[in-house]
Design a protein around this motif. Structure first.
Motif, PDB file in Angstrom:
ATOM      1  N   THR A  16      13.050  -5.153  -9.076  1.00 38.84           N
ATOM      2  CA  THR A  16      12.889  -4.498 -10.283  1.00 38.84           C
ATOM      3  C   THR A  16      14.186  -4.407 -10.983  1.00 38.84           C
ATOM      4  O   THR A  16      15.269  -4.975 -10.488  1.00 38.84           O
ATOM      5  CB  THR A  16      12.454  -2.859  -9.800  1.00 38.84           C
ATOM      6  OG1 THR A  16      13.876  -2.063  -9.592  1.00 38.84           O
ATOM      7  CG2 THR A  16      11.550  -3.016  -8.711  1.00 38.84           C
ATOM      8  N   PRO A  17      14.067  -3.839 -12.345  1.00 42.71           N
ATOM      9  CA  PRO A  17      15.488  -3.893 -12.843  1.00 42.71           C
ATOM     10  C   PRO A  17      16.641  -3.065 -12.241  1.00 42.71           C
ATOM     11  O   PRO A  17      17.863  -3.307 -12.371  1.00 42.71           O
ATOM     12  CB  PRO A  17      15.090  -3.058 -14.251  1.00 42.71           C
ATOM     13  CG  PRO A  17      13.787  -3.134 -14.466  1.00 42.71           C
ATOM     14  CD  PRO A  17      12.891  -3.282 -13.081  1.00 42.71           C
ATOM     15  N   TYR A  66      18.156 -11.697   8.005  1.00 42.11           N
ATOM     16  CA  TYR A  66      18.118 -10.129   7.759  1.00 42.11           C
ATOM     17  C   TYR A  66      17.753  -9.992   6.359  1.00 42.11           C
ATOM     18  O   TYR A  66      18.484 -10.606   5.542  1.00 42.11           O
ATOM     19  CB  TYR A  66      19.278  -9.264   8.205  1.00 42.11           C
ATOM     20  CG  TYR A  66      19.671  -9.422   9.629  1.00 42.11           C
ATOM     21  CD1 TYR A  66      18.672  -9.224  10.805  1.00 42.11           C
ATOM     22  CD2 TYR A  66      20.873  -9.402   9.972  1.00 42.11           C
ATOM     23  CE1 TYR A  66      19.128  -9.110  12.001  1.00 42.11           C
ATOM     24  CE2 TYR A  66      21.342  -9.484  11.524  1.00 42.11           C
ATOM     25  CZ  TYR A  66      20.274  -9.307  12.332  1.00 42.11           C
ATOM     26  OH  TYR A  66      20.535  -9.205  13.910  1.00 42.11           O
ATOM     27  N   THR A  67      16.908  -9.184   6.037  1.00 38.67           N
ATOM     28  CA  THR A  67      16.447  -8.827   4.469  1.00 38.67           C
ATOM     29  C   THR A  67      16.661  -7.382   4.364  1.00 38.67           C
ATOM     30  O   THR A  67      16.132  -6.496   4.977  1.00 38.67           O
ATOM     31  CB  THR A  67      15.159  -9.449   4.354  1.00 38.67           C
ATOM     32  OG1 THR A  67      14.918 -10.779   4.299  1.00 38.67           O
ATOM     33  CG2 THR A  67      14.732  -9.035   2.879  1.00 38.67           C
ATOM     34  N   VAL A  68      17.612  -7.020   3.305  1.00 40.94           N
ATOM     35  CA  VAL A  68      17.811  -5.630   3.021  1.00 40.94           C
ATOM     36  C   VAL A  68      17.402  -5.678   1.533  1.00 40.94           C
ATOM     37  O   VAL A  68      17.390  -6.591   0.822  1.00 40.94           O
ATOM     38  CB  VAL A  68      19.183  -5.077   3.236  1.00 40.94           C
ATOM     39  CG1 VAL A  68      19.289  -5.141   4.547  1.00 40.94           C
ATOM     40  CG2 VAL A  68      20.036  -5.787   2.447  1.00 40.94           C
ATOM     41  N   CYS A  69      16.954  -4.386   0.788  1.00 33.41           N
ATOM     42  CA  CYS A  69      16.759  -4.033  -0.736  1.00 33.41           C
ATOM     43  C   CYS A  69      17.853  -3.018  -1.118  1.00 33.41           C
ATOM     44  O   CYS A  69      17.949  -2.100  -0.166  1.00 33.41           O
ATOM     45  CB  CYS A  69      15.530  -3.890  -0.949  1.00 33.41           C
ATOM     46  SG  CYS A  69      14.319  -5.189  -0.590  1.00 33.41           S
ATOM     47  N   VAL A  70      18.451  -3.273  -2.221  1.00 35.56           N
ATOM     48  CA  VAL A  70      19.577  -2.414  -2.453  1.00 35.56           C
ATOM     49  C   VAL A  70      19.284  -1.819  -4.015  1.00 35.56           C
ATOM     50  O   VAL A  70      18.941  -2.691  -4.948  1.00 35.56           O
ATOM     51  CB  VAL A  70      20.941  -3.198  -2.395  1.00 35.56           C
ATOM     52  CG1 VAL A  70      21.959  -2.153  -2.897  1.00 35.56           C
ATOM     53  CG2 VAL A  70      21.463  -3.477  -1.249  1.00 35.56           C
ATOM     54  N   ARG A  71      19.244  -0.651  -4.175  1.00 33.64           N
ATOM     55  CA  ARG A  71      19.032   0.045  -5.584  1.00 33.64           C
ATOM     56  C   ARG A  71      20.102   0.263  -6.108  1.00 33.64           C
ATOM     57  O   ARG A  71      21.238   0.991  -5.517  1.00 33.64           O
ATOM     58  CB  ARG A  71      18.046   1.372  -5.274  1.00 33.64           C
ATOM     59  CG  ARG A  71      18.024   2.067  -6.469  1.00 33.64           C
ATOM     60  CD  ARG A  71      17.076   3.244  -6.603  1.00 33.64           C
ATOM     61  NE  ARG A  71      16.924   3.962  -7.858  1.00 33.64           N
ATOM     62  CZ  ARG A  71      16.311   3.635  -8.905  1.00 33.64           C
ATOM     63  NH1 ARG A  71      15.282   2.744  -8.448  1.00 33.64           N
ATOM     64  NH2 ARG A  71      16.076   4.217  -9.829  1.00 33.64           N
ATOM     65  N   ARG A  72      20.375  -0.041  -7.104  1.00 29.74           N
ATOM     66  CA  ARG A  72      21.487   0.032  -8.110  1.00 29.74           C
ATOM     67  C   ARG A  72      21.685   1.555  -8.483  1.00 29.74           C
ATOM     68  O   ARG A  72      20.925   1.998  -9.201  1.00 29.74           O
ATOM     69  CB  ARG A  72      21.631  -0.815  -9.146  1.00 29.74           C
ATOM     70  CG  ARG A  72      23.117  -0.912  -9.978  1.00 29.74           C
ATOM     71  CD  ARG A  72      23.157  -1.716 -11.114  1.00 29.74           C
ATOM     72  NE  ARG A  72      22.641  -0.871 -12.407  1.00 29.74           N
ATOM     73  CZ  ARG A  72      21.418  -1.473 -12.948  1.00 29.74           C
ATOM     74  NH1 ARG A  72      21.059  -2.583 -13.005  1.00 29.74           N
ATOM     75  NH2 ARG A  72      21.068  -0.680 -14.251  1.00 29.74           N
ATOM     76  N   ILE A 117      13.507   3.977  -3.169  1.00 28.66           N
ATOM     77  CA  ILE A 117      14.035   2.973  -2.286  1.00 28.66           C
ATOM     78  C   ILE A 117      13.775   3.241  -0.835  1.00 28.66           C
ATOM     79  O   ILE A 117      13.905   2.425   0.000  1.00 28.66           O
ATOM     80  CB  ILE A 117      15.517   2.697  -2.462  1.00 28.66           C
ATOM     81  CG1 ILE A 117      15.904   1.466  -2.194  1.00 28.66           C
ATOM     82  CG2 ILE A 117      16.291   3.690  -2.187  1.00 28.66           C
ATOM     83  CD1 ILE A 117      15.274  -0.039  -2.498  1.00 28.66           C
ATOM     84  N   GLY A 118      13.453   4.468  -0.533  1.00 27.04           N
ATOM     85  CA  GLY A 118      13.000   4.995   0.945  1.00 27.04           C
ATOM     86  C   GLY A 118      11.885   4.273   1.530  1.00 27.04           C
ATOM     87  O   GLY A 118      11.530   4.232   2.652  1.00 27.04           O
ATOM     88  N   VAL A 119      11.193   3.216   0.497  1.00 26.96           N
ATOM     89  CA  VAL A 119      10.161   2.145   0.960  1.00 26.96           C
ATOM     90  C   VAL A 119      10.639   1.163   1.898  1.00 26.96           C
ATOM     91  O   VAL A 119       9.814   0.662   2.816  1.00 26.96           O
ATOM     92  CB  VAL A 119       9.430   1.816  -0.278  1.00 26.96           C
ATOM     93  CG1 VAL A 119      10.171   0.463  -0.724  1.00 26.96           C
ATOM     94  CG2 VAL A 119       8.232   1.120   0.037  1.00 26.96           C
ATOM     95  N   THR A 120      11.938   1.013   2.078  1.00 28.68           N
ATOM     96  CA  THR A 120      12.535   0.029   2.795  1.00 28.68           C
ATOM     97  C   THR A 120      11.967  -0.108   4.387  1.00 28.68           C
ATOM     98  O   THR A 120      11.494  -0.856   5.096  1.00 28.68           O
ATOM     99  CB  THR A 120      13.830  -0.410   2.631  1.00 28.68           C
ATOM    100  OG1 THR A 120      14.622   0.722   2.710  1.00 28.68           O
ATOM    101  CG2 THR A 120      14.233  -1.017   1.067  1.00 28.68           C
ATOM    102  N   ASP A 148       9.561   0.467 -11.666  1.00 33.17           N
ATOM    103  CA  ASP A 148      10.569   0.462 -10.803  1.00 33.17           C
ATOM    104  C   ASP A 148      10.084   0.806  -9.305  1.00 33.17           C
ATOM    105  O   ASP A 148      10.603   1.374  -8.544  1.00 33.17           O
ATOM    106  CB  ASP A 148      11.259   1.937 -11.166  1.00 33.17           C
ATOM    107  CG  ASP A 148      12.616   1.887 -10.245  1.00 33.17           C
ATOM    108  OD1 ASP A 148      13.254   1.025 -10.119  1.00 33.17           O
ATOM    109  OD2 ASP A 148      13.279   3.234 -10.287  1.00 33.17           O
ATOM    110  N   THR A 149       9.136  -0.103  -9.108  1.00 35.11           N
ATOM    111  CA  THR A 149       8.342   0.133  -7.723  1.00 35.11           C
ATOM    112  C   THR A 149       8.520  -1.225  -7.036  1.00 35.11           C
ATOM    113  O   THR A 149       7.659  -2.114  -7.486  1.00 35.11           O
ATOM    114  CB  THR A 149       6.941   0.511  -7.882  1.00 35.11           C
ATOM    115  OG1 THR A 149       6.954   1.775  -8.546  1.00 35.11           O
ATOM    116  CG2 THR A 149       6.257   0.593  -6.349  1.00 35.11           C
ATOM    117  N   ALA A 150       9.588  -1.329  -6.078  1.00 35.01           N
ATOM    118  CA  ALA A 150       9.713  -2.470  -5.372  1.00 35.01           C
ATOM    119  C   ALA A 150       8.396  -2.816  -4.499  1.00 35.01           C
ATOM    120  O   ALA A 150       7.789  -1.719  -3.976  1.00 35.01           O
ATOM    121  CB  ALA A 150      10.914  -2.537  -4.487  1.00 35.01           C
TER     122      ALA A 150
END
Length: 319
Positions: A16-17, A66-72, A117-120, A148-150
């Motif tokens: 997402t952006p 390992y895969t992570v997602c980071v919200r800016r 981002i708590g979806v991770t 804005d929904t990963a």
């Protein structure tokens, strides 16, 4: 503490952006330490800040990545901005983990609730649980807007409830929680207002059936705040920690330097030895075994009138 690894940033993708996906692999192609759903890593970002991020894939015993997602977070303390602006494919990043303080417990049914981002960790849990055909899994994914929904399409196709507050208004969790169920476990990860709402709505549930994780870490000045005494064991200095100040900042006030980074109980940088006394542990890092010997002064306090502490690595004094 968890194993420290030097991993290569192999992939990055803008979901997402504001949310970017990062994939980390061993430079030799070796398998990595295993993990279960709900686990997180602590990354040393390009700026040197340490931040903890949940693993987004289902648990694996011998993962190759390992895969992570980071919200800016433009108004944050710099860790997420560093990852978004400066982490490049081919970079070597220092990783500690995996560590799990939000693991799945046995149940017949699971209600998984994600906010932003708590979806991770919730995604990891949902995918791991779907391997078990006996488990009933219901997922609610709350965000502000679809843009804005990963993983929006993935969750929509899986049958999850995906709700966008900017269009649909506030989601009512009460119908899902009105009747406590001993066969159900509730897992929720998201911003503090969502956690607060969920805890208020589940006050009539048995506490052991409700599990929450605030992805922003721990508020150092939240919860019960009373002054206490800390003895800095190397010098014997007696230090009064006020109700409105953390042990970490009070030690600094007295000229005692303790390394730190996140200051929210998630990275483990400020770990110190607990020599005597009982700690009110509020961090998301230490294991149950470690809590008898260490504490995180950024968020944790004394459970009684006094604790005696020392730098990490300090040997217990002879008795």
């Amino acid at each position: 503490m968890a194993e420290t690894l030097e991993l290569i940033l192999a992939e990055r993708e803008e979901l997402t952006p504001y949310v970017t996906r990062f994939v980390l692999r061993s430079p030799t192609g070796a398998t990595l330490p295993g993990y279960s759903a709900g686990a997180h890593l602590t990354l040393t970002t390009p700026s040197g800040e340490k931040r903890s991020y949940s693993l987004v894939e289902a648990g694996e015993q011998q993962p190759t990545e390992y895969t992570v997602c980071v919200r800016r977070e433009d108004q944050g303390r710099g860790g997420s901005l560093s990852m978004h602006r400066h982490a490049r494919i081919g970079d070597t990043l220092t990783v500690s983990g995996p560590h799990n303080s939000f693991g799945l417990e046995p149940a017949r049914r699971y209600l998984l609730i994600a906010g932003g981002i708590g979806v991770t960790p919730i995604r990891s849990m949902a995918n791991e649980l779907r391997r078990n055909e006996d488990a009933i899994v219901d997922v609610v994914y709350l965000s502000r807007s679809r843009d804005d929904t990963a993983f929006a399409e993935e969750f929509e196709q899986s049958g999850a409830v995906v709700h966008h507050s900017a269009v649909q208004g506030r989601f009512d969790l009460w119908p899902l929680l009105a009747e406590p169920d001993e066969d159900t476990r509730v897992y929720c990860c998201g911003p503090q207002p969502l956690i607060d709402d969920l805890l208020a709505l589940t006050m009539h549930w048995r506490p052991s059936r409700v599990h929450v994780e605030d992805f922003a870490g721990v508020d150092a000045l939240g919860g019960r705040q009373v002054p206490f005494q800390a003895v800095w064991e190397p010098t014997g200095e007696q230090i009064t920690v006020p109700a409105g100040r953390s042990l970490l900042h009070t030690l600094r006030d007295h000229g005692i330097r303790v390394p730190s980074s996140c200051e929210s109980g998630t990275c483990g940088s400020c770990r110190i030895r607990l020599i005597s006394g009982e700690a009110d542990h509020r961090d998301l890092v230490l294991t149950e075994d470690e809590r008898s010997r260490y504490m995180m002064p950024c968020v944790s306090r004394a459970a009684g009138p006094e604790v005696s502490v020392a730098p990490d690595g300090f040997e217990d004094p002879p008795h």
